[in-house]
Structure formats: C-alpha cells, structure tokens
Motif scaffolding. Sequence first.
Motif, mmCIF file in Angstrom:
data_model
loop_
_atom_site.group_PDB
_atom_site.id
_atom_site.type_symbol
_atom_site.label_atom_id
_atom_site.label_comp_id
_atom_site.label_asym_id
_atom_site.label_seq_id
_atom_site.Cartn_x
_atom_site.Cartn_y
_atom_site.Cartn_z
ATOM 1 N N GLU A 75 0.814 -1.224 0.000
ATOM 2 C CA GLU A 75 0.000 0.000 0.000
ATOM 3 C C GLU A 75 0.845 1.272 0.000
ATOM 4 O O GLU A 75 0.316 2.374 -0.123
ATOM 5 C CB GLU A 75 -0.964 -0.019 1.191
ATOM 6 N N SER A 76 2.156 1.113 0.105
ATOM 7 C CA SER A 76 3.040 2.284 0.112
ATOM 8 C C SER A 76 3.274 2.786 -1.310
ATOM 9 O O SER A 76 2.911 2.133 -2.282
ATOM 10 C CB SER A 76 4.387 1.927 0.751
ATOM 11 N N ASP A 77 3.921 3.954 -1.409
ATOM 12 C CA ASP A 77 4.216 4.549 -2.716
ATOM 13 C C ASP A 77 5.597 4.158 -3.236
ATOM 14 O O ASP A 77 6.103 4.770 -4.183
ATOM 15 C CB ASP A 77 4.131 6.086 -2.625
ATOM 16 N N SER A 79 8.669 2.308 -5.132
ATOM 17 C CA SER A 79 8.814 1.697 -6.450
ATOM 18 C C SER A 79 8.830 0.179 -6.276
ATOM 19 O O SER A 79 9.037 -0.329 -5.159
ATOM 20 C CB SER A 79 10.129 2.141 -7.100
#
Length: 195
Positions: A75-77, A79
């Motif tokens: 769910e993190s941004d 890469s």
Amino acid sequence: MGGAKEKKKLEIIKESLKLFAKQGFYVTTIPVIAKALNMSVGNLYNYFKSKEELAQEALKFISKYLAEHIREINESDLSTKDKIKAIVSDYFRVAQEEPQMIEFFLRVYLSNREVFNSGCEGMVCVNEFVTEIMIFFEEGVAKGDLKNQDFFSAFGLFMGYLGGMVFLQGEEILPKSLNDYVDDISENIFNALKA
C-alpha cells in the motif's frame, strides 16, 4: 468468543511456536506446551482440541503476521524495486527478531506436511501471506516493472532465495549478518523478475 479467551489462545500459539521451532513437531507434546505455560493439559485442550489444530493455528498466525507487513509495503508509494528491498528487509528482520516464526515454517510446516493434510491443504493456512505476495507481483507486472510469468515460478524464486539465506544464517554459515545481504539479494531478485 470473549477477548480473554482470544488473548489466552494467542499466548498458547506464541509459546507453542517457540517449542515447535526448537524441538520439532513430534517431540513437542501437549503436556510439554502446557507445562511451559503453567497450565493443566485439560485446560489447554479447552483452547485447542489437538496438537495438529494448534500447529495449524500457529501457521495461520505466522501467515497473518507476515501478510500484514507486506500489505503495508504493497500500500506504500515505493517503487517495485524498493518494495522488493522492503519485503526482503522485513523478512530478515522477522528471522532475527522472531526466529521461531521462520523456524516453524521451515522445520515444522515444510517437514511435516502430514500434520497439515486435513485443514491446511495446499495454500489454505498461508493464503493471507501468499495473497499479499501475489498482489505485489500483479502490481509490479501492471506497472511494467516485472515480467508477466507464472506466479509460482516467481514466488518460488523469491521465497526460495529468502528461505535459503535464513537457513544459512540459522546454520551459522553466513560470514556477515542477514542485514548485510539485503541490498545484494534485493538486487538479484529484482534482476531475476524484472521485465
């Protein structure tokens, strides 16, 4: 079920995990687990009707624990490449801080499959963990970062690598700590899976 009963079940699972991981499935009896918890055998059977059921619940507990951490990474941004590094780093952290979890998986689950035949067939008891890894792969493919391949080929490569390193660490073969290998292993996994 009340909160107190759930709390006690969790305590039993955590203690049994340590004992199963250290002594193996067959040596670890219900009386051994009960004694470690200062419980009577009869009382322990109020929570789990068999050692097999307890082992299966322990496996689900590990799957859920690992899945929650991977869900946060998914769910993190980050890469795709950084997500691989985060997953590797977290798995190694668990192997060092909660070794009984990975030990249970390697020593009990993979070595005593007959214990998990009724109730934990296939991926049933590890589905939360497998689902989060599947989501990671699907998103990486959708972004064009990872090659679209059979899930189990990718999963086997990823988990085989992590399991192998943890095994080497457990056997005290690695010259450095697991953390010193995070960058190299993340890079190798990314290179093996990238589009």
